[in-house]
Design a protein around this motif. Structure first.
Motif, mmCIF file in Angstrom:
data_model
loop_
_atom_site.group_PDB
_atom_site.id
_atom_site.type_symbol
_atom_site.label_atom_id
_atom_site.label_comp_id
_atom_site.label_asym_id
_atom_site.label_seq_id
_atom_site.Cartn_x
_atom_site.Cartn_y
_atom_site.Cartn_z
ATOM 1 N N ASP A 1 -7.136 5.063 -4.714
ATOM 2 C CA ASP A 1 -8.065 5.664 -4.061
ATOM 3 C C ASP A 1 -7.208 6.516 -2.867
ATOM 4 O OD1 ASP A 1 -10.807 3.394 -4.363
ATOM 5 O OD2 ASP A 1 -10.413 4.918 -5.692
ATOM 6 N N ALA A 2 -6.539 5.741 -2.485
ATOM 7 C CA ALA A 2 -5.520 6.127 -1.353
ATOM 8 C C ALA A 2 -4.819 7.674 -1.383
ATOM 9 C CB ALA A 2 -4.704 5.188 -0.627
ATOM 10 N N ALA A 3 -4.573 7.753 -2.864
ATOM 11 C CA ALA A 3 -3.763 8.917 -3.304
ATOM 12 C C ALA A 3 -4.648 9.771 -3.338
ATOM 13 C CB ALA A 3 -2.995 8.402 -4.601
ATOM 14 N N ARG A 4 -5.718 9.789 -3.502
ATOM 15 C CA ARG A 4 -6.847 10.820 -3.975
ATOM 16 C C ARG A 4 -7.272 11.395 -2.579
ATOM 17 N NH1 ARG A 4 -9.298 7.184 -7.364
ATOM 18 N NH2 ARG A 4 -8.677 7.542 -9.456
ATOM 19 N N ARG A 5 -7.076 10.753 -1.619
ATOM 20 C CA ARG A 5 -7.478 11.432 -0.009
ATOM 21 C C ARG A 5 -6.615 12.406 0.414
ATOM 22 N NH1 ARG A 5 -7.913 5.831 2.693
ATOM 23 N NH2 ARG A 5 -8.020 4.814 0.830
ATOM 24 N N ILE B 1 1.268 15.983 -3.409
ATOM 25 C CA ILE B 1 1.506 15.902 -4.881
ATOM 26 C C ILE B 1 1.425 14.240 -5.089
ATOM 27 C CG2 ILE B 1 2.627 16.181 -6.780
ATOM 28 C CD1 ILE B 1 4.169 18.544 -5.353
ATOM 29 N N PRO B 2 0.196 14.009 -5.434
ATOM 30 C CA PRO B 2 -0.187 12.335 -5.834
ATOM 31 C C PRO B 2 0.960 12.063 -6.835
ATOM 32 C CG PRO B 2 -1.916 13.623 -6.548
ATOM 33 C CD PRO B 2 -0.951 14.551 -5.728
ATOM 34 N N VAL C 1 6.372 13.822 -11.324
ATOM 35 C CA VAL C 1 5.986 12.511 -10.498
ATOM 36 C C VAL C 1 4.802 12.087 -11.005
ATOM 37 C CG1 VAL C 1 7.245 13.046 -8.376
ATOM 38 C CG2 VAL C 1 4.859 13.741 -8.604
ATOM 39 N N ALA C 2 4.130 12.996 -12.035
ATOM 40 C CA ALA C 2 2.747 12.629 -12.724
ATOM 41 C C ALA C 2 2.938 11.232 -13.575
ATOM 42 C CB ALA C 2 2.400 13.566 -13.622
ATOM 43 N N THR C 3 4.360 10.732 -13.945
ATOM 44 C CA THR C 3 4.440 9.714 -14.679
ATOM 45 C C THR C 3 5.009 8.552 -13.721
ATOM 46 O OG1 THR C 3 6.580 10.249 -15.479
ATOM 47 C CG2 THR C 3 4.660 10.967 -17.046
ATOM 48 N N VAL C 4 5.268 8.795 -12.537
ATOM 49 C CA VAL C 4 5.891 7.744 -11.504
ATOM 50 C C VAL C 4 4.458 7.096 -10.881
ATOM 51 C CG1 VAL C 4 7.099 7.322 -9.493
ATOM 52 C CG2 VAL C 4 7.634 9.131 -11.166
ATOM 53 N N LEU D 1 -0.747 8.734 -15.478
ATOM 54 C CA LEU D 1 -1.041 7.396 -15.806
ATOM 55 C C LEU D 1 -2.362 6.901 -15.718
ATOM 56 C CD1 LEU D 1 2.072 5.991 -13.986
ATOM 57 C CD2 LEU D 1 1.733 6.720 -16.352
ATOM 58 N N GLY D 2 -3.242 7.905 -15.109
ATOM 59 C CA GLY D 2 -4.790 7.511 -14.924
ATOM 60 C C GLY D 2 -5.285 6.331 -14.138
ATOM 61 N N ARG D 3 -4.218 5.913 -13.161
ATOM 62 C CA ARG D 3 -4.361 5.054 -12.173
ATOM 63 C C ARG D 3 -3.922 5.415 -10.866
ATOM 64 N NH1 ARG D 3 0.035 0.745 -14.754
ATOM 65 N NH2 ARG D 3 1.668 1.896 -13.708
#
Length: 157
Positions: free
Chosen positions: A153-157, A142-143, A28-31, A148-150
């Motif tokens: 903010d919501a995913a970081r919480r 798992i965010p 999912v790192a590339t999704v 993708l480096g983007r």
């Protein structure tokens, strides 16, 4: 979206759980996170569900999750077949008049809402039939899109 691993959680040891988390994280790192529309809520014999639209990204994410399960636990661990993407908001535990329920659900306003999909949650789910409850215990969040480096903010919480 949910997917059911067709093996009791207590039979999946910590090493396999760690491998599953690593596999899902890698895939999912590339999704990229995405937004879908949820609604309207509909009454069904099994409970209340909401349609998702557009659902092609959600279906693709579902496939990524299922492929991660297969790669980690084998094909026999993923036997639950999913249909049209949806969000279940309630489960029915007794017989009821679905028409009456639908009339109440139709009054919900706003009937559609945006939903940002920015992570996958691996959970242990257990049912307690006498209490008529389903319990969810989070194993890992798992965010999406970390490669993708983007990540939002919501995913970081």
């Amino acid at each position: 979206m949910s997917d059911q691993i067709s093996r009791p959680a207590h039979l999946i040891g910590q090493a396999k759980r760690d491998k599953l988390v690593a596999e899902v994280s890698h895939r999912v790192a590339t999704v990229a996170p995405f937004t879908i529309t949820i609604g309207s809520v509909l009454s069904y014999a099994s409970g209340a569900i909401a349609d998702t639209h557009p659902d092609h990204q959600l279906a693709a994410l579902h496939t990524v999750a299922r492929d991660s399960t297969r790669a980690t636990l084998g094909d026999d661990a993923r036997q639950y077949e999913f249909g049209i993407q949806h969000l279940t908001t309630a489960y029915a535990y007794a017989e009821a008049d679905s028409d009456a329920a639908q009339r109440l659900l139709r009054r919900v306003r706003t009937s559609h809402a945006p939903l940002e999909v920015n992570a996958i949650h691996l959970v242990d789910v257990t049912a307690d039939p006498p209490a008529k409850t389903i319990n969810w215990e989070e194993v890992m969040r798992i965010p999406l899109g970390t490669a993708l480096g983007r990540v939002s903010d919501a995913a970081r919480r």
